[in-house]
Motif scaffolding. Structure first.
Motif, mmCIF file in Angstrom:
data_model
loop_
_atom_site.group_PDB
_atom_site.id
_atom_site.type_symbol
_atom_site.label_atom_id
_atom_site.label_comp_id
_atom_site.label_asym_id
_atom_site.label_seq_id
_atom_site.Cartn_x
_atom_site.Cartn_y
_atom_site.Cartn_z
ATOM 1 N N GLN A 94 0.853 -1.182 0.000
ATOM 2 C CA GLN A 94 0.000 0.000 0.000
ATOM 3 C C GLN A 94 0.891 1.234 0.000
ATOM 4 O O GLN A 94 1.772 1.353 0.860
ATOM 5 N N TRP A 95 0.681 2.128 -0.949
ATOM 6 C CA TRP A 95 1.486 3.361 -1.052
ATOM 7 C C TRP A 95 0.535 4.539 -0.944
ATOM 8 O O TRP A 95 -0.306 4.750 -1.817
ATOM 9 N N MET A 96 0.651 5.294 0.134
ATOM 10 C CA MET A 96 -0.232 6.432 0.356
ATOM 11 C C MET A 96 0.572 7.726 0.402
ATOM 12 O O MET A 96 1.525 7.849 1.178
ATOM 13 N N THR A 97 0.191 8.668 -0.424
ATOM 14 C CA THR A 97 0.740 10.017 -0.368
ATOM 15 C C THR A 97 -0.190 10.856 0.488
ATOM 16 O O THR A 97 -1.281 11.231 0.056
ATOM 17 N N ALA A 98 0.235 11.124 1.726
ATOM 18 C CA ALA A 98 -0.610 11.940 2.604
ATOM 19 C C ALA A 98 -0.684 13.376 2.085
ATOM 20 O O ALA A 98 -1.747 13.998 2.101
ATOM 21 N N GLY A 99 0.460 13.903 1.630
ATOM 22 C CA GLY A 99 0.474 15.245 1.063
ATOM 23 C C GLY A 99 -0.186 16.259 1.976
ATOM 24 O O GLY A 99 0.118 16.353 3.166
ATOM 25 N N ALA A 100 -1.150 16.993 1.435
ATOM 26 C CA ALA A 100 -1.803 18.076 2.166
ATOM 27 C C ALA A 100 -2.622 17.586 3.355
ATOM 28 O O ALA A 100 -2.936 18.373 4.247
ATOM 29 N N GLY A 101 -2.962 16.297 3.364
ATOM 30 C CA GLY A 101 -3.633 15.783 4.546
ATOM 31 C C GLY A 101 -4.717 14.768 4.248
ATOM 32 O O GLY A 101 -5.586 15.006 3.412
ATOM 33 N N LEU A 102 -4.629 13.631 4.949
ATOM 34 C CA LEU A 102 -5.632 12.580 4.886
ATOM 35 C C LEU A 102 -5.827 12.020 6.283
ATOM 36 O O LEU A 102 -4.919 12.045 7.114
ATOM 37 N N ILE A 103 -7.008 11.494 6.514
ATOM 38 C CA ILE A 103 -7.253 10.622 7.667
ATOM 39 C C ILE A 103 -7.413 9.224 7.110
ATOM 40 O O ILE A 103 -8.158 9.008 6.148
ATOM 41 N N HIS A 104 -6.673 8.267 7.664
ATOM 42 C CA HIS A 104 -6.817 6.893 7.178
ATOM 43 C C HIS A 104 -6.820 5.926 8.346
ATOM 44 O O HIS A 104 -6.491 6.272 9.489
ATOM 45 N N ALA A 105 -7.231 4.706 8.054
ATOM 46 C CA ALA A 105 -7.196 3.611 9.022
ATOM 47 C C ALA A 105 -6.553 2.416 8.355
ATOM 48 O O ALA A 105 -6.761 2.167 7.162
ATOM 49 N N GLU A 106 -5.760 1.682 9.140
ATOM 50 C CA GLU A 106 -5.117 0.450 8.673
ATOM 51 C C GLU A 106 -5.460 -0.623 9.698
ATOM 52 O O GLU A 106 -4.907 -0.651 10.793
ATOM 53 N N GLY A 270 2.020 23.676 13.438
ATOM 54 C CA GLY A 270 0.861 24.320 14.056
ATOM 55 C C GLY A 270 -0.297 24.451 13.090
ATOM 56 O O GLY A 270 -1.456 24.220 13.455
ATOM 57 N N GLN A 271 -0.004 24.800 11.846
ATOM 58 C CA GLN A 271 -1.055 24.928 10.837
ATOM 59 C C GLN A 271 -1.688 23.573 10.536
ATOM 60 O O GLN A 271 -2.910 23.476 10.348
ATOM 61 N N ALA A 272 -0.867 22.521 10.502
ATOM 62 C CA ALA A 272 -1.399 21.174 10.260
ATOM 63 C C ALA A 272 -2.384 20.782 11.358
ATOM 64 O O ALA A 272 -3.461 20.228 11.080
ATOM 65 N N ILE A 273 -2.029 21.068 12.609
ATOM 66 C CA ILE A 273 -2.919 20.735 13.721
ATOM 67 C C ILE A 273 -4.220 21.520 13.611
ATOM 68 O O ILE A 273 -5.317 20.958 13.774
ATOM 69 N N ARG A 274 -4.121 22.800 13.313
ATOM 70 C CA ARG A 274 -5.341 23.616 13.178
ATOM 71 C C ARG A 274 -6.203 23.138 12.017
ATOM 72 O O ARG A 274 -7.439 23.067 12.126
ATOM 73 N N ASP A 275 -5.578 22.807 10.887
ATOM 74 C CA ASP A 275 -6.342 22.333 9.734
ATOM 75 C C ASP A 275 -7.049 21.013 10.046
ATOM 76 O O ASP A 275 -8.200 20.802 9.650
ATOM 77 N N TYR A 276 -6.355 20.130 10.754
ATOM 78 C CA TYR A 276 -6.972 18.862 11.132
ATOM 79 C C TYR A 276 -8.162 19.101 12.053
ATOM 80 O O TYR A 276 -9.257 18.537 11.845
ATOM 81 N N GLN A 277 -7.972 19.958 13.046
ATOM 82 C CA GLN A 277 -9.063 20.243 13.988
ATOM 83 C C GLN A 277 -10.245 20.929 13.311
ATOM 84 O O GLN A 277 -11.388 20.763 13.741
ATOM 85 N N ALA A 278 -9.964 21.640 12.215
ATOM 86 C CA ALA A 278 -11.033 22.327 11.480
ATOM 87 C C ALA A 278 -11.736 21.416 10.472
ATOM 88 O O ALA A 278 -12.634 21.873 9.758
ATOM 89 N N GLY A 279 -11.322 20.159 10.407
ATOM 90 C CA GLY A 279 -11.973 19.216 9.501
ATOM 91 C C GLY A 279 -11.501 19.291 8.068
ATOM 92 O O GLY A 279 -12.161 18.766 7.159
ATOM 93 N N LEU A 280 -10.319 19.900 7.831
ATOM 94 C CA LEU A 280 -9.850 20.078 6.461
ATOM 95 C C LEU A 280 -9.122 18.848 5.902
ATOM 96 O O LEU A 280 -8.694 18.865 4.761
ATOM 97 N N PHE A 281 -9.011 17.778 6.723
ATOM 98 C CA PHE A 281 -8.403 16.541 6.227
ATOM 99 C C PHE A 281 -9.483 15.550 5.771
ATOM 100 O O PHE A 281 -9.184 14.400 5.498
ATOM 101 N N ASN A 282 -10.730 15.993 5.712
ATOM 102 C CA ASN A 282 -11.809 15.051 5.468
ATOM 103 C C ASN A 282 -11.988 14.677 4.002
ATOM 104 O O ASN A 282 -12.797 13.798 3.682
ATOM 105 N N GLY A 283 -11.262 15.334 3.102
ATOM 106 C CA GLY A 283 -11.264 14.918 1.709
ATOM 107 C C GLY A 283 -12.647 14.825 1.114
ATOM 108 O O GLY A 283 -13.435 15.772 1.149
ATOM 109 N N THR A 284 -12.976 13.633 0.633
ATOM 110 C CA THR A 284 -14.269 13.429 -0.005
ATOM 111 C C THR A 284 -15.366 13.063 0.999
ATOM 112 O O THR A 284 -16.504 12.830 0.621
#
Length: 290
Positions: A94-106, A270-284
């Protein structure tokens, strides 16, 4: 070709996660990274009983790098907020490019939790340069039959090529940064030469068995670092061996890591944490079913 010389041998340190047997050669004492290779967890080998709870890696975020997961034995279900979902079996990747941000489960798929069985998994984190840290997230799941296996001369073993080039063969993953990654299986007594282009960082972890480099033994669960003084790696297998082997151009940028985020500066963390908390990693949207 000129053989690189061995710089050091680093043991993988035991760091179990609950009942999951886990060893980690990097980062470790005296070795923060093998730029751009940041982190390796070796889970197993172990056997799960029927009716087990499976792997513990529920939904969690990432930003700024790539995860490459080798399923050496068993099976692994992946799903993420980019809409990707798959179950990959023994020999797959499995090859995942997190890049700007993803939430995933394995996690372990239902059949594995029901029936149990052997499990061994490697997860490698590969850094991205600053210019690519906010690239669009992506995911590719490959079963074993999609990964070319290149035989080595004199029946020495084989190379399962995931990305990059080995001889005339090109791996199925097109790495954003030209990373070559493979698993190498060697027969006892084999003497082999693997390419290690000048200027590239070499990642060599002995998963099983023992190999010798320049007359020094590198046993299983140890990582070898090599000097950039040649363009190949010469190995002798003391017994049947399995290696995680790759090479890549070093990035040479500051690395600031905070849990699941790897950026260049504290402000970016810090920006990554704020973006995650703001729900910006939710993708589709929510994690899809697997």
């Amino acid at each position: 070709m000129t053989a690189r010389t061995l710089a050091a041998i680093h043991p993988a340190h035991r760091d179990d996660i609950g009942d999951l047997v886990t060893r980690r050669p990097v980062p470790g004492p005296g070795l923060e990274q093998v730029d751009p290779f940041l982190f390796l967890n070796h889970h197993g080998p172990q056997t799960y009983a029927p009716g087990n709870k499976g792997l513990p890696f529920g939904p969690h975020p990432h930003r700024g790098f790539e995860t490459v997961t080798f399923i050496l034995d068993g099976s692994l279900a992946h799903h993420d907020t980019g809409g990707h979902a798959s179950i990959i079996e023994t020999g797959g990747v499995q090859w995942m490019t997190a890049g700007a941000g993803l939430i995933h489960a394995e996690i372990s798929p239902p059949a594995f939790k029901r029936d149990g069985g052997p499990m061994e998994i490697l997860q490698l984190w590969v850094n991205l340069p600053g210019r690519l840290k906010m690239t669009a997230p992506a995911y590719t799941g490959l079963q074993a039959d999609a990964i070319p296996v290149v035989p080595l001369p004199d029946d020495a073993g084989s190379v399962a090529l995931v990305s990059g080039r080995f001889g005339d063969v090109e791996g199925p993953i097109r790495s954003l940064t030209g990373v070559m990654l493979s698993t190498v299986r060697l027969h006892s007594g084999a003497v082999v030469t693997l390419p290690a282009p000048k200027g590239r960082s070499v990642f060599l972890y002995v998963v099983a068995g023992t190999v010798a480099i320049g007359g020094r033994s590198v046993p299983h669960w140890h990582l070898a670092t090599l000097r950039d003084d040649g363009d190949s790696v010469e190995l002798t297998a003391s017994d049947d061996a399995v290696l995680l082997y790759g090479h890549a151009d070093p990035i040479g940028e500051p690395v600031v890591a905070h849990g699941p985020f790897v950026m260049n500066t504290r402000d970016e963390i810090g920006q990554a944490i704020r973006d995650y908390q703001a729900g910006l990693f939710n993708g589709t949207g929510p994690l899809p079913a697997v």
